[in-house]
Design a protein around this motif. Structure first.
Motif, mmCIF file in Angstrom:
data_model
loop_
_atom_site.group_PDB
_atom_site.id
_atom_site.type_symbol
_atom_site.label_atom_id
_atom_site.label_comp_id
_atom_site.label_asym_id
_atom_site.label_seq_id
_atom_site.Cartn_x
_atom_site.Cartn_y
_atom_site.Cartn_z
ATOM 1 N N HIS A 74 -6.161 10.524 -2.950
ATOM 2 C CA HIS A 74 -5.920 9.468 -3.928
ATOM 3 C C HIS A 74 -6.480 9.918 -5.267
ATOM 4 O O HIS A 74 -7.610 9.613 -5.617
ATOM 5 C CB HIS A 74 -6.579 8.159 -3.499
ATOM 6 C CG HIS A 74 -6.030 7.614 -2.243
ATOM 7 N ND1 HIS A 74 -6.727 6.769 -1.435
ATOM 8 C CD2 HIS A 74 -4.828 7.779 -1.636
ATOM 9 C CE1 HIS A 74 -6.001 6.431 -0.393
ATOM 10 N NE2 HIS A 74 -4.849 7.039 -0.486
ATOM 11 N N ALA A 82 -4.428 -0.076 -4.843
ATOM 12 C CA ALA A 82 -3.276 -0.623 -4.122
ATOM 13 C C ALA A 82 -3.443 -0.457 -2.613
ATOM 14 O O ALA A 82 -3.102 -1.362 -1.841
ATOM 15 C CB ALA A 82 -1.996 0.059 -4.588
ATOM 16 N N ALA A 83 -3.984 0.672 -2.176
ATOM 17 C CA ALA A 83 -4.219 0.878 -0.746
ATOM 18 C C ALA A 83 -5.259 -0.102 -0.223
ATOM 19 O O ALA A 83 -5.150 -0.587 0.911
ATOM 20 C CB ALA A 83 -4.660 2.317 -0.488
ATOM 21 N N TYR A 84 -6.260 -0.423 -1.032
ATOM 22 C CA TYR A 84 -7.254 -1.412 -0.620
ATOM 23 C C TYR A 84 -6.642 -2.814 -0.557
ATOM 24 O O TYR A 84 -6.919 -3.578 0.368
ATOM 25 C CB TYR A 84 -8.451 -1.403 -1.568
ATOM 26 C CG TYR A 84 -9.432 -2.500 -1.280
ATOM 27 C CD1 TYR A 84 -10.207 -2.469 -0.130
ATOM 28 C CD2 TYR A 84 -9.556 -3.590 -2.123
ATOM 29 C CE1 TYR A 84 -11.090 -3.494 0.156
ATOM 30 C CE2 TYR A 84 -10.434 -4.613 -1.844
ATOM 31 C CZ TYR A 84 -11.204 -4.559 -0.701
ATOM 32 O OH TYR A 84 -12.066 -5.573 -0.418
ATOM 33 N N ILE A 85 -5.803 -3.158 -1.536
ATOM 34 C CA ILE A 85 -5.174 -4.484 -1.545
ATOM 35 C C ILE A 85 -4.276 -4.665 -0.323
ATOM 36 O O ILE A 85 -4.272 -5.731 0.302
ATOM 37 C CB ILE A 85 -4.388 -4.698 -2.856
ATOM 38 C CG1 ILE A 85 -5.369 -4.848 -4.012
ATOM 39 C CG2 ILE A 85 -3.463 -5.893 -2.765
ATOM 40 C CD1 ILE A 85 -4.721 -4.866 -5.375
ATOM 41 N N TYR A 86 -3.542 -3.623 0.059
ATOM 42 C CA TYR A 86 -2.666 -3.705 1.224
ATOM 43 C C TYR A 86 -3.387 -3.392 2.530
ATOM 44 O O TYR A 86 -2.764 -3.188 3.564
ATOM 45 C CB TYR A 86 -1.466 -2.776 1.047
ATOM 46 C CG TYR A 86 -0.473 -3.304 0.058
ATOM 47 C CD1 TYR A 86 0.245 -4.464 0.310
ATOM 48 C CD2 TYR A 86 -0.264 -2.652 -1.146
ATOM 49 C CE1 TYR A 86 1.153 -4.956 -0.615
ATOM 50 C CE2 TYR A 86 0.636 -3.138 -2.076
ATOM 51 C CZ TYR A 86 1.332 -4.292 -1.801
ATOM 52 O OH TYR A 86 2.224 -4.786 -2.717
ATOM 53 N N LYS A 87 -4.719 -3.308 2.465
ATOM 54 C CA LYS A 87 -5.588 -3.095 3.625
ATOM 55 C C LYS A 87 -5.280 -1.798 4.383
ATOM 56 O O LYS A 87 -5.339 -1.743 5.614
ATOM 57 C CB LYS A 87 -5.530 -4.303 4.562
ATOM 58 C CG LYS A 87 -6.089 -5.567 3.959
ATOM 59 C CD LYS A 87 -6.018 -6.714 4.914
ATOM 60 C CE LYS A 87 -6.634 -7.976 4.401
ATOM 61 N NZ LYS A 87 -6.359 -8.402 3.088
ATOM 62 N N LEU A 88 -4.954 -0.750 3.617
ATOM 63 C CA LEU A 88 -4.771 0.562 4.225
ATOM 64 C C LEU A 88 -6.067 1.345 4.272
ATOM 65 O O LEU A 88 -6.213 2.266 5.083
ATOM 66 C CB LEU A 88 -3.711 1.355 3.447
ATOM 67 C CG LEU A 88 -2.311 0.729 3.437
ATOM 68 C CD1 LEU A 88 -1.392 1.519 2.517
ATOM 69 C CD2 LEU A 88 -1.745 0.682 4.842
ATOM 70 N N SER A 94 -12.637 3.437 -0.147
ATOM 71 C CA SER A 94 -12.072 3.295 -1.483
ATOM 72 C C SER A 94 -13.150 3.426 -2.522
ATOM 73 O O SER A 94 -12.925 3.798 -3.616
ATOM 74 C CB SER A 94 -11.368 1.962 -1.621
ATOM 75 O OG SER A 94 -12.262 0.890 -1.437
#
Length: 94
Positions: A74, A82-88, A94
């Motif tokens: 990243h 965005a990955a944190y918001i979509y719980k990836l 993060s």
């Protein structure tokens, strides 16, 4: 006996977190160093727009291939957000 396994698991998690942070640090420094070196005029030839674009594109491709398996590569903080918001990814990653 169980406290010893808890400490071993904790050390493994810390080591994994350190590996992730170090990989992202090395990847970002490689992007800055090699990407910006494509913009420097060494006197042999003046870099044009095409060589700068190719330099940054190739170094991003190289970084993703090297560090993608370790940390997800990243390079852009917006991608990590965005990955944190979509719980990836979770907060420590993060």
């Amino acid at each position: 006996m169980s406290s010893l396994t808890f400490l071993q698991k904790m050390d493994k998690k810390i080591l994994q977190l350190l590996t992730l942070c170090l990989a992202e640090c090395i990847a970002t420094s490689m992007l800055l160093f090699f990407g910006c070196m494509g913009c420097v005029n060494f006197g042999v030839h003046e870099p044009n727009h095409l060589t700068i674009i190719l330099g940054f594109g190739l170094i991003v491709m190289l970084i993703v291939n090297i560090f993608g398996m370790v940390s997800g590569a990243h390079l852009n903080p917006a991608v990590t957000l965005a990955a944190y918001i979509y719980k990836l990814v979770d907060i420590p990653v993060s």
